[in-house]
Design an enzyme around this catalytic site. Structure first.
Site, mmCIF file in Angstrom:
data_model
loop_
_atom_site.group_PDB
_atom_site.id
_atom_site.type_symbol
_atom_site.label_atom_id
_atom_site.label_comp_id
_atom_site.label_asym_id
_atom_site.label_seq_id
_atom_site.Cartn_x
_atom_site.Cartn_y
_atom_site.Cartn_z
ATOM 1 N N GLU A 87 0.769 -1.161 -0.099
ATOM 2 C CA GLU A 87 0.037 -0.151 0.124
ATOM 3 C C GLU A 87 0.665 1.275 -0.181
ATOM 4 O O GLU A 87 0.314 2.394 0.357
ATOM 5 C CB GLU A 87 -0.980 0.021 1.186
ATOM 6 C CG GLU A 87 -1.972 -1.136 0.965
ATOM 7 C CD GLU A 87 -3.197 -1.020 2.128
ATOM 8 O OE1 GLU A 87 -4.139 -0.673 1.725
ATOM 9 O OE2 GLU A 87 -2.822 -1.157 3.379
ATOM 10 N N HIS A 106 -1.085 5.512 7.487
ATOM 11 C CA HIS A 106 -2.075 4.877 7.189
ATOM 12 C C HIS A 106 -2.157 3.699 8.265
ATOM 13 O O HIS A 106 -1.166 2.887 8.564
ATOM 14 C CB HIS A 106 -2.008 3.987 5.884
ATOM 15 C CG HIS A 106 -2.942 2.860 5.631
ATOM 16 N ND1 HIS A 106 -4.204 3.189 5.863
ATOM 17 C CD2 HIS A 106 -3.024 1.704 5.501
ATOM 18 C CE1 HIS A 106 -5.064 2.209 5.637
ATOM 19 N NE2 HIS A 106 -4.089 1.100 5.346
ATOM 20 N N HIS A 108 -5.088 1.123 11.156
ATOM 21 C CA HIS A 108 -6.482 0.467 11.507
ATOM 22 C C HIS A 108 -6.499 0.705 13.000
ATOM 23 O O HIS A 108 -7.145 -0.336 13.546
ATOM 24 C CB HIS A 108 -6.256 -0.802 11.021
ATOM 25 C CG HIS A 108 -5.329 -1.131 9.645
ATOM 26 N ND1 HIS A 108 -4.214 -1.793 9.731
ATOM 27 C CD2 HIS A 108 -5.763 -0.676 8.271
ATOM 28 C CE1 HIS A 108 -3.875 -1.704 8.590
ATOM 29 N NE2 HIS A 108 -4.610 -1.189 7.652
ATOM 30 N N HIS A 176 -11.844 -0.702 6.518
ATOM 31 C CA HIS A 176 -10.379 -0.700 6.704
ATOM 32 C C HIS A 176 -9.613 -0.157 7.644
ATOM 33 O O HIS A 176 -8.808 -0.859 8.235
ATOM 34 C CB HIS A 176 -9.924 -0.256 5.121
ATOM 35 C CG HIS A 176 -8.568 -0.688 4.663
ATOM 36 N ND1 HIS A 176 -7.911 -0.768 3.556
ATOM 37 C CD2 HIS A 176 -7.487 -0.773 5.482
ATOM 38 C CE1 HIS A 176 -6.625 -0.964 3.497
ATOM 39 N NE2 HIS A 176 -6.147 -0.979 4.733
#
Length: 248
Positions: A87, A106, A108, A176
């Site tokens: 990613e 990024h 989660h 996500h």
């Protein structure tokens, strides 16, 4: 002599940037923002057309030797056969579309995930969360790409996500996680931690009653203050100490 001084200065800037990136990985792991997956990057301060990101590895154990350099299209700079993050295109697309952004996360964070699936505002509800900004939109990969493996693993998907981010600091990814973008590493860490904390506090508050969110003016004024040099330096010292790097 001037060229030598310039080279030494550039080397010092680059060394400080890479050191900060390694420590930032450890901080985000320590603060339970990033777990075994997720990542943080920084734009190359000497070349805005490349950025630095660890190889595919758990952020809690990232070292200087793990850092790789990529073009904004996600192509590796140099000869390194180790596996990069799939990613990485999240980072390159945002840097390409947002020249003002110099660091991206990024992650989660579990408290954030429910907000990617429900129509409940993640707007700041306390002053420390003002840094996440007023507007937080959700990117749904289904809209353009249908069923996928849920990873943002192409530049096309990265640019689609960047469009949802727009000029904001945070965007959610349905089912996500989220992305955070800022001018520098310290700011993006503050935003990432505040997003996680704000999500948890909204969930707790809703058990007692309706949430009273901050006004636009409060968000603008509080975030400007918190993202200034003194608060960022104080917070960075705190995070560095908790991550085990105090005194370095």
């Amino acid at each position: 002599m001037n060229q030598q001084i310039t080279r030494q200065g550039d080397a010092a800037v680059l060394d400080a940037t890479l050191t900060a990136l390694v420590i930032a990985n450890r901080i985000l792991a320590r603060e339970d923002v990033i777990d075994d997956f997720g990542h943080i990057s920084v734009r190359n301060p000497l070349n805005p057309n490349t950025y630095f990101l660890s190889r595919s590895r758990s952020p809690a154990v990232v070292t200087r030797g793990d850092i790789m350099e990529f073009t904004l299209d996600g192509e590796l700079v140099g000869d390194d056969h180790r596996r990069p993050y799939a990613e990485r295109h999240i980072h390159g697309a945002i840097y390409k579309d947002r020249p003002d952004v110099n660091s991206v996360t990024h992650h989660h964070a579990r408290s954030v995930l429910p907000f990617t699936m429900v129509d409940i505002s993640l707007r700041p509800m306390f002053h420390m969360a003002s840094v996440i900004g007023k507007d937080i939109h959700t990117w749904d990969s289904q809209d353009e790409f249908g069923d996928t493996n849920m990873l943002v693993d192409s530049m096309e998907m990265g640019h689609s996500l960047a469009r949802t981010l727009g000029n904001n600091r945070v965007a959610l990814l349905r089912g996500h996680g989220c992305i955070c973008a800022a001018d520098d590493i310290r700011s993006v860490i503050m935003i990432s931690i505040a997003l996680k904390d704000n999500a948890a506090l909204i969930q707790q508050t809703r058990q007692l009653g309706e949430v009273t969110y901050l006004t636009d003016g409060e968000i603008d004024m509080a975030s400007k203050m918190l993202l200034s040099e003194m608060p960022l330096a104080r917070a960075w010292d705190y995070w560095v100490g908790r991550a085990g790097f105090s005194g370095l």
